[in-house]
Motif scaffolding. Structure first.
Motif, PDB file in Angstrom:
ATOM      1  N   ASP A   4       0.923  -1.198  -0.114  1.00  0.00           N
ATOM      2  CA  ASP A   4      -0.145   0.062   0.114  1.00  0.00           C
ATOM      3  C   ASP A   4       0.860   1.176   0.118  1.00  0.00           C
ATOM      4  O   ASP A   4       2.069   1.155   0.098  1.00  0.00           O
ATOM      5  CB  ASP A   4      -0.993   0.016   1.067  1.00  0.00           C
ATOM      6  N   ALA A   5       0.110   2.314   0.211  1.00  0.00           N
ATOM      7  CA  ALA A   5       1.204   3.543  -0.059  1.00  0.00           C
ATOM      8  C   ALA A   5       2.288   3.857   0.972  1.00  0.00           C
ATOM      9  O   ALA A   5       3.187   3.957   0.670  1.00  0.00           O
ATOM     10  CB  ALA A   5       0.107   5.010   0.167  1.00  0.00           C
ATOM     11  N   ALA A   6       1.772   3.198   2.150  1.00  0.00           N
ATOM     12  CA  ALA A   6       2.838   3.308   3.172  1.00  0.00           C
ATOM     13  C   ALA A   6       4.013   2.347   2.788  1.00  0.00           C
ATOM     14  O   ALA A   6       5.321   2.626   3.017  1.00  0.00           O
ATOM     15  CB  ALA A   6       2.443   2.835   4.613  1.00  0.00           C
ATOM     16  N   GLY A   7       3.733   1.253   2.346  1.00  0.00           N
ATOM     17  CA  GLY A   7       4.830   0.053   2.048  1.00  0.00           C
ATOM     18  C   GLY A   7       5.618   0.836   0.944  1.00  0.00           C
ATOM     19  O   GLY A   7       6.951   0.553   0.891  1.00  0.00           O
ATOM     20  N   LEU A   8       4.887   1.349  -0.077  1.00  0.00           N
ATOM     21  CA  LEU A   8       5.517   1.855  -1.207  1.00  0.00           C
ATOM     22  C   LEU A   8       6.618   3.080  -0.922  1.00  0.00           C
ATOM     23  O   LEU A   8       7.925   2.902  -1.231  1.00  0.00           O
ATOM     24  CB  LEU A   8       4.698   2.207  -2.110  1.00  0.00           C
ATOM     25  N   ILE A   9       6.089   3.796   0.200  1.00  0.00           N
ATOM     26  CA  ILE A   9       7.054   4.906   0.547  1.00  0.00           C
ATOM     27  C   ILE A   9       8.379   4.411   1.196  1.00  0.00           C
ATOM     28  O   ILE A   9       9.384   4.815   0.863  1.00  0.00           O
ATOM     29  CB  ILE A   9       6.153   6.044   1.568  1.00  0.00           C
ATOM     30  N   ASP A  10       8.136   3.278   2.164  1.00  0.00           N
ATOM     31  CA  ASP A  10       9.200   2.882   2.860  1.00  0.00           C
ATOM     32  C   ASP A  10      10.197   2.119   1.470  1.00  0.00           C
ATOM     33  O   ASP A  10      11.339   2.395   1.664  1.00  0.00           O
ATOM     34  CB  ASP A  10       8.976   1.738   3.590  1.00  0.00           C
ATOM     35  N   PHE A  24      10.696   2.893  -1.440  1.00  0.00           N
ATOM     36  CA  PHE A  24      11.357   3.844  -2.058  1.00  0.00           C
ATOM     37  C   PHE A  24      12.215   4.691  -1.329  1.00  0.00           C
ATOM     38  O   PHE A  24      13.369   5.017  -1.840  1.00  0.00           O
ATOM     39  CB  PHE A  24      10.166   5.091  -2.737  1.00  0.00           C
ATOM     40  N   ALA A  25      12.105   4.795  -0.032  1.00  0.00           N
ATOM     41  CA  ALA A  25      12.983   5.564   0.773  1.00  0.00           C
ATOM     42  C   ALA A  25      14.449   4.720   0.793  1.00  0.00           C
ATOM     43  O   ALA A  25      15.247   5.241   0.862  1.00  0.00           O
ATOM     44  CB  ALA A  25      12.539   5.593   2.298  1.00  0.00           C
ATOM     45  N   SER A  26      14.123   3.119   0.823  1.00  0.00           N
ATOM     46  CA  SER A  26      15.482   2.496   0.734  1.00  0.00           C
ATOM     47  C   SER A  26      16.124   2.721  -0.590  1.00  0.00           C
ATOM     48  O   SER A  26      17.229   2.147  -0.443  1.00  0.00           O
ATOM     49  CB  SER A  26      14.782   0.950   1.080  1.00  0.00           C
ATOM     50  N   LEU A  27      15.458   3.174  -1.482  1.00  0.00           N
ATOM     51  CA  LEU A  27      16.242   3.345  -2.804  1.00  0.00           C
ATOM     52  C   LEU A  27      16.622   4.918  -2.941  1.00  0.00           C
ATOM     53  O   LEU A  27      17.263   5.291  -3.972  1.00  0.00           O
ATOM     54  CB  LEU A  27      15.367   3.220  -3.892  1.00  0.00           C
ATOM     55  N   GLY A  28      16.489   5.551  -1.785  1.00  0.00           N
ATOM     56  CA  GLY A  28      17.083   6.720  -1.728  1.00  0.00           C
ATOM     57  C   GLY A  28      15.909   7.865  -2.382  1.00  0.00           C
ATOM     58  O   GLY A  28      16.166   8.967  -2.778  1.00  0.00           O
ATOM     59  N   GLU A  29      14.655   7.182  -2.521  1.00  0.00           N
ATOM     60  CA  GLU A  29      13.506   8.347  -3.483  1.00  0.00           C
ATOM     61  C   GLU A  29      12.582   8.774  -2.376  1.00  0.00           C
ATOM     62  O   GLU A  29      12.304   8.438  -1.554  1.00  0.00           O
ATOM     63  CB  GLU A  29      12.946   7.241  -4.509  1.00  0.00           C
TER      64      GLU A  29
END
Ligand code: SAH
Ligand code: SF4
Length: 363
Positions: free
Chosen positions: A9-15, A17-22
């Motif tokens: 979901d959005a929260a999982g995707l944000i996490d 992406f954060a791990s990719l530096g995005e």
């Protein structure tokens, strides 16, 4: 193994992406591509930076469950069959009704709760569906059904009433529900999403806290003695606890009533006295009743109540001021009616997979 983005979901995707530096807004952009536009190819996500698209192509994937058949009933009901591996299949049913288009989604392959009158229950439990397999049913059905002439999605409502007990798979179900409600994904209001449960009380409380959508409860009997037999989970969570859980749920629910589903079984739970006992049982729970004519399947041991009996039962409830509807049986010519969703799945799946990989719906 690439990460299937339909599992997030959005929260999982944000996490992720954060791990990719995005940044989070990149995750939301991709969420829109995935769910609003049904895009699976990163290369076509035109407003996403090329460097990020290249990264995603290596690290991520978009894998919905595979559609193995798509059949249209004479009454417009349409049944999708999805292969979920290991010769398991689950079904998704689209039901058009006036200006509403409802998609009925499955949450498990099989079901462990073994209600006496349910063919999914008779099939036994296989496994929980993943988030990608649950939301993937909506993703695929939206692709197949598309938009109406006004540009609105054909699917306006979702019910979790297909195969399986949604609250026995609550973690994945809640993540999928969050996607259904997310404005960057499907943007459905909480009133337009209904979860049906046989009454797993602690999970009803968790749902209330995590994501309270409209609630339907499969009641089917007015007392513990009969319900223990028809809905065995009642032995663990008896009616007094179930009614209390319904009242707690209503403090957070998007609608101010619970829908009680009641399958009409000839001579078993359809007497006048049962209707009166139901009224006493539910008197402290704002509710509506939905009477479901039993859909027979081979060796079920039950018969559907006579139409006259169903009418009389409804009259007693209505006479006491409780809104009561009787469900029309839809799609039974393609075995898409309630409780028919598993009877021949294993067999038919094998046959379908062998003979016709994807059967296009007849026009
Ligand atoms: N496991 C959940 C949701 C899936 S079943 C639940 O039990 O609520 C969706 C509805 O179909 C339930 O109310 C269920 O009791 C009903 N049902 C099951 N078998 C049926 C049958 N053979 N005929 C009519 N309704 C049936
Ligand atoms: Fe499972 Fe619902 Fe069928 Fe009961 S009625 S066996 S809970 S799917």
């Amino acid at each position: 193994m690439p990460l299937n983005l339909l599992d997030l979901d959005a929260a999982g995707l944000i996490d992720f992406f954060a791990s990719l530096g995005e940044k989070p807004f990149r995750a939301r952009q991709v969420l829109r591509w995935l769910h609003r536009f049904g895009e699976h190819d990163f290369a076509r996500m035109s407003d996403v930076a090329k460097s990020l698209r290249d990264k995603l192509a290596v690290l991520a994937s978009v894998v919905p469950p595979a559609l193995v058949s798509d059949r249209l009933s004479d009454d417009g009901t349409r049944k999708f069959l999805f292969d979920v591996g290991n010769s398991n299949a689950v079904e998704t049913v689209y039901i058009p009704e006036g200006d509403r288009g409802t998609l009925c989604i499955s949450t498990q392959a099989g079901c462990a709760l073994n209600c006496a009158f349910c063919s999914t229950g008779k099939q036994g439990f296989n496994r929980n569906l993943t988030v990608a397999e649950i939301i993937g049913q909506l993703w695929q059905a939206n692709k197949a059904l598309g938009f109406d002439p006004k540009g609105e999605r054909i699917i306006s409502n979702v019910v979790l009433m297909g195969m399986g007990e949604p609250l026995a798979n609550i973690d994945n179900v809640v993540t999928a529900l969050r996607l259904m409600l997310d404005d960057n994904a499907y943007g459905l209001s909480r009133r337009r999403v209904t979860l049906s449960t046989s009454g797993i009380v602690p999970a009803m409380d968790r749902l209330r806290e995590a994501c309270p959508v409209a609630l339907a409860v499969s009641l089917h009997a007015p007392n513990d003695q009969l319900r223990d037999r028809l809905v065995p989970i009642n032995r663990k969570y008896p009616l007094v606890e179930l009614m209390a859980a319904c009242r707690r749920y209503l403090t957070a629910a998007p609608r101010d009533f619970v829908t009680f589903e009641y399958v009409m079984l000839d001579g078993v739970n359809d007497h006048d006295g049962d209707a009166r006992e139901l009224l006493r049982l539910t008197r402290d729970v704002p509710c509506k009743f939905n009477l479901i004519p039993f859909n027979p399947f081979p060796n079920s041991g039950f018969k559907c109540s006579k139409p006259e009996r169903v009418r009389r039962f409804a009259e007693i409830l209505i006479g006491a001021g409780v809104v009561t509807t009787t469900r029309k049986t839809r799609g039974d010519d393609i075995d898409a009616a309630c409780g028919q969703l598993a009877g021949q799945v294993q067999d038919r799946t094998r046959r379908t997979l062998r003979a016709i990989p994807v059967v296009a719906a007849a026009g």
